[in-house]
Design a protein around this motif. Structure first.
Motif, mmCIF file in Angstrom:
data_model
loop_
_atom_site.group_PDB
_atom_site.id
_atom_site.type_symbol
_atom_site.label_atom_id
_atom_site.label_comp_id
_atom_site.label_asym_id
_atom_site.label_seq_id
_atom_site.Cartn_x
_atom_site.Cartn_y
_atom_site.Cartn_z
ATOM 1 N N GLY A 114 -12.054 59.469 6.447
ATOM 2 C CA GLY A 114 -10.649 59.661 6.769
ATOM 3 C C GLY A 114 -9.705 58.754 6.013
ATOM 4 N N ALA A 115 -8.632 59.346 5.515
ATOM 5 C CA ALA A 115 -7.480 58.586 5.032
ATOM 6 C C ALA A 115 -6.462 58.649 6.169
ATOM 7 C CB ALA A 115 -6.921 59.196 3.748
ATOM 8 N N ALA A 157 3.533 56.379 10.108
ATOM 9 C CA ALA A 157 3.016 55.503 9.059
ATOM 10 C C ALA A 157 1.498 55.604 9.017
ATOM 11 C CB ALA A 157 3.441 54.057 9.315
ATOM 12 N N PRO A 158 0.889 55.327 7.858
ATOM 13 C CA PRO A 158 -0.563 55.422 7.725
ATOM 14 C C PRO A 158 -1.263 54.152 8.182
ATOM 15 C CG PRO A 158 0.356 54.794 5.632
ATOM 16 C CD PRO A 158 1.542 54.969 6.580
ATOM 17 N N HIS A 159 -2.589 54.172 8.059
ATOM 18 C CA HIS A 159 -3.417 53.001 8.363
ATOM 19 C C HIS A 159 -4.401 52.803 7.215
ATOM 20 C CE1 HIS A 159 -2.126 54.380 12.400
ATOM 21 N NE2 HIS A 159 -2.068 53.103 12.668
ATOM 22 N N ASN A 160 -3.877 52.498 6.052
ATOM 23 C CA ASN A 160 -4.727 52.357 4.870
ATOM 24 C C ASN A 160 -5.750 51.233 5.020
ATOM 25 O OD1 ASN A 160 -3.667 54.346 2.886
ATOM 26 N ND2 ASN A 160 -1.761 53.235 3.222
ATOM 27 N N LYS A 161 -5.344 50.120 5.584
ATOM 28 C CA LYS A 161 -6.250 48.974 5.681
ATOM 29 C C LYS A 161 -7.458 49.295 6.559
ATOM 30 C CE LYS A 161 -2.591 45.550 4.942
ATOM 31 N NZ LYS A 161 -1.798 44.466 5.569
ATOM 32 N N PHE A 162 -7.232 49.952 7.680
ATOM 33 C CA PHE A 162 -8.348 50.353 8.536
ATOM 34 C C PHE A 162 -9.237 51.345 7.791
ATOM 35 C CE2 PHE A 162 -10.664 52.835 11.585
ATOM 36 C CZ PHE A 162 -11.010 51.931 12.582
ATOM 37 N N SER A 163 -8.623 52.307 7.118
ATOM 38 C CA SER A 163 -9.387 53.315 6.380
ATOM 39 C C SER A 163 -10.288 52.665 5.346
ATOM 40 C CB SER A 163 -8.440 54.298 5.689
ATOM 41 O OG SER A 163 -7.623 54.974 6.612
ATOM 42 N N VAL A 173 -12.551 63.555 1.709
ATOM 43 C CA VAL A 173 -11.580 62.637 2.308
ATOM 44 C C VAL A 173 -10.577 63.489 3.080
ATOM 45 C CG1 VAL A 173 -10.043 60.696 1.903
ATOM 46 C CG2 VAL A 173 -11.747 61.312 0.165
ATOM 47 N N THR A 174 -10.441 63.246 4.373
ATOM 48 C CA THR A 174 -9.535 64.066 5.181
ATOM 49 C C THR A 174 -8.203 63.349 5.409
ATOM 50 O OG1 THR A 174 -10.389 63.185 7.280
ATOM 51 C CG2 THR A 174 -11.458 65.155 6.393
ATOM 52 N N GLY A 175 -7.138 64.122 5.356
ATOM 53 C CA GLY A 175 -5.803 63.601 5.644
ATOM 54 C C GLY A 175 -5.154 64.428 6.732
ATOM 55 N N VAL A 228 -6.216 54.708 -0.253
ATOM 56 C CA VAL A 228 -7.513 55.215 0.202
ATOM 57 C C VAL A 228 -8.049 56.257 -0.779
ATOM 58 C CG1 VAL A 228 -8.771 56.261 2.117
ATOM 59 C CG2 VAL A 228 -6.801 54.792 2.582
ATOM 60 N N LEU A 229 -7.177 57.156 -1.245
ATOM 61 C CA LEU A 229 -7.605 58.149 -2.227
ATOM 62 C C LEU A 229 -8.127 57.466 -3.488
ATOM 63 C CD1 LEU A 229 -4.775 60.850 -1.938
ATOM 64 C CD2 LEU A 229 -6.945 60.712 -0.712
#
Length: 626
Positions: free
Chosen positions: A334-335, A342-348, A369-371, A387-388
């Protein structure tokens, strides 16, 4: 170093695509530029020799990945890769949760994926694609017409990207089933009626549409999270049967239709685990019964999806279980962009590293990779760029990669610093919420945005300095609002944080002043703070609208305007109620006399972060719908 290339030596059929990606990457194209030559070969190479750039690629998408590496090459430099290309590197974009990408947005996504080296793109469409004979399917939801699907497929194909339809053939169809046509053959609120001829006529029509519109013979048929399968109309019609039996029979029919149409289906695998483990999906021990595994059609690829796990043993066991089936296996990570604005890039990034480590150990070569876009599709489609990038660099390297490479590639591909792109996380990046400190990402920027100023369901779920935190976040984000490519995202998230610097603890401040009988403070809140909050809300709404229209069709934003308009109405109402209290027209504000409780039912005094994840606008904004 500024790169400028001449396309004189480029085959005509590649010139336009190369020129488009060069424009995205900031590479100049001119007759007077350095010569660029491209060729297909057995290994990847990008080089600069005698003032001439050259790219040798294996898959066509690698040509565009190679373009992104030209900036930084010096004379006699070359980058070679002998490791195999990723077996499958696919991004799945959610087109079903309110946001459907527009013409320019989807093309920008295709070019971005090509520059990273992705070879495939899944369009997740529950009911957002045209199916002849079913006019209400996707009605007013921004569905893709067959013409649009073919255009997307053609465009992606020119960049070496396979577009794989990703649909639902059993569950997750609530938005379609609400219409009378499909409701007639539904089991429960979002599940089709298995075993019914009308269901299979409809499924066949969906599969035929996909077969017509896409070159790819691969298709994701969904079938995940069918939790109440067989417990609605099916139960009344046939009596109780085990969900596993119903599921496997239904899968057999759908897989058979796919075979007739020459399609190679894949499906999310969670239901097989839920059947075996009492409804649980992620398990650290236990086995799936052999008779269930034996009944899965051999032409179906199983997709193990996991966006949460931070437990190596659990991921290893899940992959072990999948590999005991006789079917091909793919992994979907998951991305994270689906729990709020807002995203959660750090967790991803943390969870992805662990999951891909396990995939490498188990020899899993197909990676998706799912968005997703749950509860509104509010986050920008391009907010998960880090993430991508990580997935691409990791899979092309064949091993984990360090931040030095990621920083270099971020500038090359996105024209932005790695650390700057991670700023997209700021609206949720509160103390004590990092991966490992929490089991999954929290989303304060959404629940505090819609937290009612008088009812205050989430008043306990923030720290005392939340206002200062958001003011700081706003400053950091808005400093990049003029960024040529991504400024619209920085501006949207920055104005959100600027709003939350006033709005986040507004209800707490109102309640405290009311409890203290401080009418001076209440007057300041009503005459100054709330009007300022409303003004900032208007600014954010405009920025959010620009973000939406940059990437998505206009459909869907009406729902966002209803949400934000409702918030504005509640702020205006709170101002009025406070003024009535101050003037003596009323001697009570009833909501403020109610105690504030923990929304997650925790016990008072528990030592853990106050921040939680709650991604439901209706449950947040309206107590009566919880």
């Amino acid at each position: 170093m500024s790169v400028c290339v001449s396309l004189e030596k480029i085959p005509a059929k590649l010139k336009d695509c190369i020129a488009e990606v060069c424009a995205d990457l900031g590479i100049g194209v001119s007759e007077n530029g350095s010569s660029l030559r491209v060729s297909k070969g057995d290994s990847f190479k990008a080089a600069l020799k005698n003032g001439c750039y050259s790219i040798t690629y294996r898959k066509k998408c690698e040509l565009f990945r190679g373009l992104s590496m030209l900036d930084g090459l010096s004379e006699n430099d070359k980058i070679t890769v002998d490791a195999p290309s990723p077996e499958m590197l696919c991004y799945m974009v959610d087109e079903s949760r309110n946001a459907v990408m527009n013409h320019d947005g989807i093309r920008h996504l295709v070019r971005t994926l090509a520059a990273l080296g992705y070879d495939s793109l899944m369009l997740y469409t529950e009911d957002t694609y045209e199916v002849p004979g079913y006019p209400y399917f996707g009605h007013m939801r921004g569905r893709f017409s067959e013409k649009e699907l073919r255009e997307i497929d053609d465009y992606a194909f020119s960049f070496g990207i396979e577009v794989i339809p990703c649909i639902q053939t059993l569950a997750h169809l609530a938005t379609a089933i609400r219409w009378p046509g499909l409701r007639a053959f539904s089991d429960t609120g979002d599940i089709l009626l298995a075993g019914d001829d009308r269901t299979y006529a409809f499924v066949r029509a969906c599969l035929e549409t996909c077969s017509r519109c896409f070159r790819s013979r691969r298709i994701n048929i969904g079938m995940d999270e069918a939790h109440s399968l067989g417990l609605g109309t099916y139960l009344k019609k046939h009596g109780y049967r085990k969900a596993s039996d119903i599921m496997l029979e239904h899968l057999g029919v759908v897989a058979g239709i796919c075979k007739e149409l020459g399609l190679a289906p894949m499906m999310w695998s969670d239901m097989f685990f839920r059947m075996a483990f009492g409804g649980a999906y992620y398990v650290r021990e236990g086995e799936i019964a052999q008779d269930i595994m034996d009944k899965v059609p051999e032409n179906v690829t199983l997709v193990y999806w996991d966006y949460y796990s931070l437990d190596t043993q659990r991921v290893d066991h899940m992959l072990d279980c999948h590999l005991k089936f006789s079917n091909p296996v793919a992994f979907a990570g998951g991305a994270w962009k689906w729990s709020c604005i807002a995203p959660h890039n750090k967790f991803s990034l943390v969870s992805t590293k662990l999951q891909l480590d396990s995939c490498a150990t188990h020899g899993i070569g197909q990676v998706i990779v799912t968005g997703w876009g749950d509860n509104g599709g509010e986050a920008a489609q391009f907010s998960t760029l880090p993430v991508l990038l990580y997935y691409a660099e990791r899979l092309y390297a064949g091993h984990d990669v360090d931040e030095t490479l990621l920083k270099k590639r971020s500038v090359q591909v996105f024209g932005a610093e790695w650390d700057d792109l991670l700023l997209f996380d700021l609206p949720n990046d509160m103390p004590g919420t990092a991966a490992g400190e929490v089991s999954h990402p929290v989303n304060p920027c959404k629940y505090l945005l819609y937290n009612d100023p008088l009812e205050g369901l989430f008043d306990k779920h923030m720290d005392d300095d939340v206002s200062a935190q958001y003011a700081s976040f706003a400053k950091s984000l808005l400093a990049h609002a003029s960024d040529k490519r991504w400024g619209y995202i920085y501006n949207s998230l920055g104005t959100l944080c600027d709003l939350l610097a006033v709005k986040a603890d507004l209800g707490v401040r109102i309640t405290a002043a009311y409890k203290a009988g401080d009418k001076t403070a209440l007057r300041e809140l009503a005459t100054s703070v709330i009007p300022a909050c409303i003004a900032k809300l208007d600014v954010f709404t405009a920025a959010f609208r620009k973000q939406w229209y940059t990437e998505n069709k206009h459909f869907g934003f009406g729902n966002e305007e209803i949400r934000l308009g409702g918030l504005k109405g509640r702020l205006e109402s709170a101002k009025m109620r406070i003024e009535e209290y101050i003037s003596g027209e009323t001697d009570v504000i009833e909501e403020l006399d109610e105690p504030r409780l923990w929304f997650d039912y925790r016990k008072e005094g528990e030592i853990r972060t106050r921040y939680i994840c709650y991604n439901s606008w209706s449950g947040n904004a309206t107590v009566g719908q919880m």
